[in-house]
Scaffold this motif. Sequence first.
Motif, PDB file in Angstrom:
ATOM      1  N   GLY A  10       0.823  -1.200   0.000  1.00 42.12           N
ATOM      2  CA  GLY A  10       0.000   0.000   0.000  1.00 42.12           C
ATOM      3  C   GLY A  10       0.852   1.242   0.000  1.00 42.12           C
ATOM      4  O   GLY A  10       1.947   1.275  -0.569  1.00 42.12           O
ATOM      5  N   GLN A  11       0.387   2.274   0.693  1.00 46.00           N
ATOM      6  CA  GLN A  11       1.049   3.566   0.605  1.00 46.00           C
ATOM      7  C   GLN A  11       2.446   3.570   1.209  1.00 46.00           C
ATOM      8  O   GLN A  11       3.274   4.395   0.837  1.00 46.00           O
ATOM      9  CB  GLN A  11       0.184   4.650   1.247  1.00 46.00           C
ATOM     10  CG  GLN A  11      -0.158   4.424   2.700  1.00 46.00           C
ATOM     11  CD  GLN A  11      -1.058   5.516   3.267  1.00 46.00           C
ATOM     12  OE1 GLN A  11      -1.316   6.538   2.632  1.00 46.00           O
ATOM     13  NE2 GLN A  11      -1.548   5.302   4.475  1.00 46.00           N
ATOM     14  N   THR A 160      -3.162   7.183   0.218  1.00 43.39           N
ATOM     15  CA  THR A 160      -4.480   6.665  -0.140  1.00 43.39           C
ATOM     16  C   THR A 160      -5.512   7.789  -0.148  1.00 43.39           C
ATOM     17  O   THR A 160      -5.288   8.883   0.381  1.00 43.39           O
ATOM     18  CB  THR A 160      -4.937   5.592   0.867  1.00 43.39           C
ATOM     19  OG1 THR A 160      -5.195   6.230   2.139  1.00 43.39           O
ATOM     20  CG2 THR A 160      -3.875   4.518   1.041  1.00 43.39           C
ATOM     21  N   ASP A 161      -6.671   7.482  -0.737  1.00 49.25           N
ATOM     22  CA  ASP A 161      -7.730   8.496  -0.774  1.00 49.25           C
ATOM     23  C   ASP A 161      -8.347   8.718   0.601  1.00 49.25           C
ATOM     24  O   ASP A 161      -9.146   9.635   0.786  1.00 49.25           O
ATOM     25  CB  ASP A 161      -8.808   8.130  -1.799  1.00 49.25           C
ATOM     26  CG  ASP A 161      -9.422   6.762  -1.548  1.00 49.25           C
ATOM     27  OD1 ASP A 161      -9.087   6.122  -0.530  1.00 49.25           O
ATOM     28  OD2 ASP A 161     -10.248   6.328  -2.381  1.00 49.25           O
TER      29      ASP A 161
END
Length: 303
Positions: A10-11, A160-161
């Motif tokens: 992920g991020q 991430t959003d």
Amino acid sequence: MGKHVVVGSGQVGSHVAAKLIEQGHEVTVVTRSGSGPEGAVKVAADVADRARMVEVTKGADVLYNCVNPKYHRWLTDWPPMAESFLAAAESSGAVYVILGNLYPYGPVQGPMTEDLPLASDNPKAMVRAKMWRDALALHEAGRIRTTEVRGSDYFGPGATDQAYLGDRFLVPLRAGRTIQLPYPLDVPHSWTYLPDVADALIVAGRDERAWGRPWHVPTSDPLSFREVGDRMAAILGRPAPKLARLPWPLVQVGGLFSPMIGELRHVRYQFTAPYVLDSSAFQRTFGIAPTPIEAALKATLEA
């Protein structure tokens, strides 16, 4: 060059893997879907599957826990995954580097340092505290080598959003629309830059001075939401953006329909009073400073 196993893409995990590949290391990325950056060995696996994790980490020098289950699933998802990580670290002999966070401290007075007690009584924060204590106990027993690296709210390329300074902030900023936020606009808050998180994890995995204790990621001086917006607008050559605080009762209503919004009540304290991370111990020990804030904000806007 060593073998590094990065669990999660992920991020944070994506940055860690990319940096390690650039440095010439052998990198295996483990995700449920088998995704990962070019140049990595990509493995699809359930992190809670202890036998599979032991198999994947054979011969590893460093094991990075960059997994981040949905916040509302921490109570169910973290315990079996944590046990799997410990088994893999002990079996492989790899240094176990945990990506932690600040939630276990709970509300504090003054800047947060690594020697603060993990005093939160929030069940989800207590799960994270137990993960660190269990890992540290095995370290002190000589069964594994471990460290935990903790940062504040993330921002930067790849965020991430769901990040507070992610699309929910950047999209209206670029469009000249009002940025709507669920928390006070003028309270100082520490923001941790994603590439700095990755650098700190990598340093912690290879430098034995890091093992056996937690560390805070090098993080710049705190900025309020308004200050971040003003600085970003200046970089873009635009007037200061408009910011508006959503009424808390409206946020609570939203939580009835969205588990993620519903969880905001647990971290509200982090934004209603100054939330300041002290990373001086890491900076002093390893000689690494945070990326200058203007450069970090510019890279965030350009990403």
